[in-house]
Design a protein around this motif. Structure first.
Motif, PDB file in Angstrom:
ATOM      1  N   ARG A  28       0.844  -1.202   0.000  1.00 56.49           N
ATOM      2  CA  ARG A  28       0.000   0.000   0.000  1.00 56.49           C
ATOM      3  C   ARG A  28       0.882   1.256   0.000  1.00 56.49           C
ATOM      4  O   ARG A  28       1.851   1.354   0.746  1.00 56.49           O
ATOM      5  CB  ARG A  28      -0.884   0.000   1.243  1.00 56.49           C
ATOM      6  N   ILE A  62      -6.828  -6.935  -5.369  1.00 59.43           N
ATOM      7  CA  ILE A  62      -6.603  -5.536  -4.973  1.00 59.43           C
ATOM      8  C   ILE A  62      -7.274  -5.352  -3.612  1.00 59.43           C
ATOM      9  O   ILE A  62      -8.473  -5.619  -3.472  1.00 59.43           O
ATOM     10  CB  ILE A  62      -7.200  -4.545  -6.003  1.00 59.43           C
ATOM     11  N   ILE A  77     -10.321   1.920  -9.928  1.00 60.77           N
ATOM     12  CA  ILE A  77      -8.944   2.267 -10.264  1.00 60.77           C
ATOM     13  C   ILE A  77      -8.946   3.614 -11.012  1.00 60.77           C
ATOM     14  O   ILE A  77      -9.948   3.981 -11.627  1.00 60.77           O
ATOM     15  CB  ILE A  77      -8.272   1.191 -11.148  1.00 60.77           C
ATOM     16  N   ILE A 154      -6.135   2.358  -6.526  1.00 60.61           N
ATOM     17  CA  ILE A 154      -4.786   2.404  -7.091  1.00 60.61           C
ATOM     18  C   ILE A 154      -4.769   3.305  -8.316  1.00 60.61           C
ATOM     19  O   ILE A 154      -5.798   3.494  -8.980  1.00 60.61           O
ATOM     20  CB  ILE A 154      -4.236   1.005  -7.481  1.00 60.61           C
ATOM     21  N   THR A 186      -1.305   3.978  -3.871  1.00 60.05           N
ATOM     22  CA  THR A 186      -0.548   2.895  -4.493  1.00 60.05           C
ATOM     23  C   THR A 186      -0.542   3.126  -6.003  1.00 60.05           C
ATOM     24  O   THR A 186      -1.598   3.301  -6.611  1.00 60.05           O
ATOM     25  CB  THR A 186      -1.216   1.534  -4.180  1.00 60.05           C
ATOM     26  N   THR A 187       0.643   3.130  -6.599  1.00 59.36           N
ATOM     27  CA  THR A 187       0.755   3.526  -8.007  1.00 59.36           C
ATOM     28  C   THR A 187       1.593   2.529  -8.796  1.00 59.36           C
ATOM     29  O   THR A 187       2.646   2.086  -8.327  1.00 59.36           O
ATOM     30  CB  THR A 187       1.399   4.930  -8.110  1.00 59.36           C
TER      31      THR A 187
END
Lengths: 354, 261
Positions: A28, A62, A77, A154, A186-187
């Motif tokens: 995370r 996820i 997302i 994300i 989170t990327t």
């Protein structure tokens, strides 16, 4: 437990396997970059996380939830595309507020969030503009704001800087990283540009032919490439073969010269040939310190690059590149001159495989 | 003037004479109704004629209905073929081209055979049924133009990426189609609509064989029994078609500000 997990993901188009047994865990708030050449499968994996492609096998989770077969519009997302993909019929404000409108948020809340996002991307005065009235960099900032506005789980970035010119690219990548740190989101970032990957990431996943070559921090990937592919793809590297002389002592023979690594060479036997690598900046003209390695080379060329001077030197049949700092009063060797290039034991990289 | 430039002007002039001379001659002839002087008597007679108004209104209504049905059929089809079934693109393209290959007379006899009074769905037995049959026939006739216009517009906007961008924002298929795709292919839909309008307004074969009071058969009847009015009608039909083409240019071809980099 990791926030995003990809377990044994495979993807085939017809008979062509484009992703092979891909396993990765992303924590995370982490910024992870998929780095690799065109066609290595990095974008396909990103599209599978987004829900635009279905894996042929494997599981995607996820936030602990299995989303493998969940539709893209149910995954929460945020995605930024290479081609910006702003809706041409909508103003900047409507583009940013689109996801919130879809989610059924009240108009006042949408308006406040749009204003907040516009301030975040430093374009507070462009709410009423249409995409075709913006520059490429501005469009990509709006695209980023649109992706972030609904508070996604994300953020996925598919080569978002590729279509921009160099100056804007550097500025925007710094902004993306600053925003990501500020929001703690989170990327996952996809790029084929090693400089981008090294400068922006917490971790880099180097990919080749649909599989992971190495996962590590930028420093690990750059300083300790595990494979010849990683070594050649990330930065400039001298690679050459050495014959293991004494694995326990970390000794290798290069013709008549013996060099040493910092640690024993694991899994090697005397007489085996191993591929070795050295970064150009690890080589020095300043003579070998105690315990350091040295090679006698013949200078073939010297190129002045500003802050550094790149030397091209011949060692037997191998051409080595060496980068030395352009210090005031530096006496550069002339072509044809024989000099000694030294390097530390720590700088010798023994590559896996061949 | 260089030799090459003179050649280009000569070719353009020759082309203009080839196309414009008959039109000018027709126009000139349509003005000769009053003996010894030019007048718009033929046009006045045409506009005053009840047949003209009724048939033109009928064909206009039919053209509008055709456009609505064709757009409702073609836009989702072209969108989903481009997005989800790209391997069927060739088959769909072939089907949409069939009305250009099969003569209208063959098509209309097929319709009469399928939907005639002795068939399982006797559309020709009632006036409304025949109107509906004619409209569906026109949808088929306009298909090559409507499909191509819409498909080209979809290609120009990169429908796939826009769809994925909207999906990542949580939007479902219907919302994407109506709020993201349709507004951005408006010029393509309008181009197809105007071409369909131009085809329907002067169509003769379908309307005549289905015995409908359309503008095409009216033109033919006038042409067979009058001298000057047919010439006036021909000029009016040209003007209508050109007006449609002008609207396409206006709506679809308006230069848009280019994207800044």
């Amino acid at each position: 437990m990791s926030f995003v997990t990809l377990a044994r993901i495979q993807k085939s188009f017809g008979h062509a396997a484009v992703v092979k047994d891909f396993t990765l865990a992303v924590e995370r708030g982490e910024f992870v970059t998929f780095l690799g050449p065109s066609g290595c499968g990095k974008t396909t994996i990103l599209r599978m996380i987004a829900g635009f492609e279905q894996p042929s096998a494997g599981v995607i989770r996820i936030g602990g939830r299995d989303v493998t077969h969940l539709r893209a519009n149910r995954r929460a997302i945020g995605m930024v595309f290479q081609a910006y993909a702003l809706f041409p019929n909508m103003t900047v404000a409507r583009n940013i507020g689109f996801g919130l409108k879809v989610a059924g948020k009240p108009a006042a809340e949408i308006e406040a969030r749009v204003a907040e996002m516009l301030a975040l991307i430093k374009l507070p005065d462009l709410a009423g503009r249409y995409p075709h009235q913006l520059s490429g960099g501005q469009q990509q900032r709006v695209s980023l704001a649109r992706a972030l506005a609904p508070n996604p789980q994300i953020l996925l970035l598919d080569e978002p800087l590729s279509a921009l010119d160099a100056r804007i690219r550097v500025a925007l990548r710094e902004d993306i990283r600053a925003l990501q740190r500020k929001l703690g989101i989170t990327t996952i970032f996809v790029t084929h540009d090693q400089e981008e990957a090294l400068s922006i990431s917490d971790r880099i996943v180097v990919m080749h032919a649909g599989a992971i070559e190495q996962v590590g921090t930028p420093a690990e990937v750059y300083n300790r490439p595990k494979t010849r592919f990683v070594a050649s793809f990330v930065g400039t590297l001298n690679t050459f073969a050495g014959v293991v002389a004494d694995p326990a002592a970390g000794a290798l023979r290069l013709g008549e010269t013996t060099i040493f690594t910092r640690a024993p060479i694991e899994g090697a036997r005397a007489g085996e040939t191993r591929m070795l690598a050295l970064r150009p900046e690890a080589l020095s003209l300043e003579g070998a310190a105690d315990g350091a390695n040295a090679l006698r080379v013949v200078i073939e060329d010297a190129s002045f690059l500003g802050a550094v001077v790149r030397l091209k030197a011949r060692f037997g049949d191998t051409i080595l590149l060496a980068d030395v700092f352009n210090a005031v009063g530096l006496a550069l060797p002339q072509p044809g001159e024989t000099v000694e290039l030294s390097f530390r034991r720590e700088d010798v990289i023994v590559l896996e495989g061949d | 003037m260089t030799r090459g430039r003179f050649g280009a002007w000569a070719a353009a002039g020759l082309g203009a004479v080839y196309f414009l001379l008959p039109l000018i001659a027709t126009f000139e002839f349509s003005l000769r109704m009053r003996r010894g002087q030019y007048s718009f008597d033929a046009y006045a007679a045409v506009f005053a004629s009840g047949g003209f108004q009724a048939s033109f209104l009928y064909s206009t209504g039919l053209a509008l209905a055709t456009i609505v049905v064709a757009a409702a059929l073609v836009v989702p089809t072209a969108y989903f073929v481009r997005l989800r079934l790209p391997h069927l693109a060739g088959v769909v393209e072939f089907i949409t081209l069939l009305p250009l290959v099969i003569p209208a007379i063959v098509l209309v006899f097929g319709y009469i055979r399928l939907y005639g009074s002795s068939s399982f769905l006797p559309l020709t037995s009632t006036s409304l049924g025949a109107d509906a049959l004619l409209m569906f026939g026109y949808v088929g006739l306009g298909l090559p133009y409507m499909y191509r216009s819409v498909d080209t517009a979809l290609q120009a906007i990169d429908a796939r990426t826009l769809t994925e961008a909207a999906e990542s924002q949580g939007a479902g298929s219907l919302r994407i189609l109506f709020q993201v795709i349709l507004p951005n292919i408006r010029s393509g839909v309008l181009s197809g609509a105007f071409l369909t309008f131009a085809i329907v307004i002067g169509e003769f074969t379908f309307a005549s064989l289905l015995d409908r009071p359309a503008f095409g058969p009216y033109l033919q009847r006038i042409g067979a029994s009058r001298a000057y009015e047919p010439a006036a009608l021909a000029v009016i039909a040209f003007a209508l078609t050109w007006a449609c083409l002008g609207l396409i240019q206006l709506v679809g071809g308006a230069p848009q500000a280019s994207t800044r980099r």
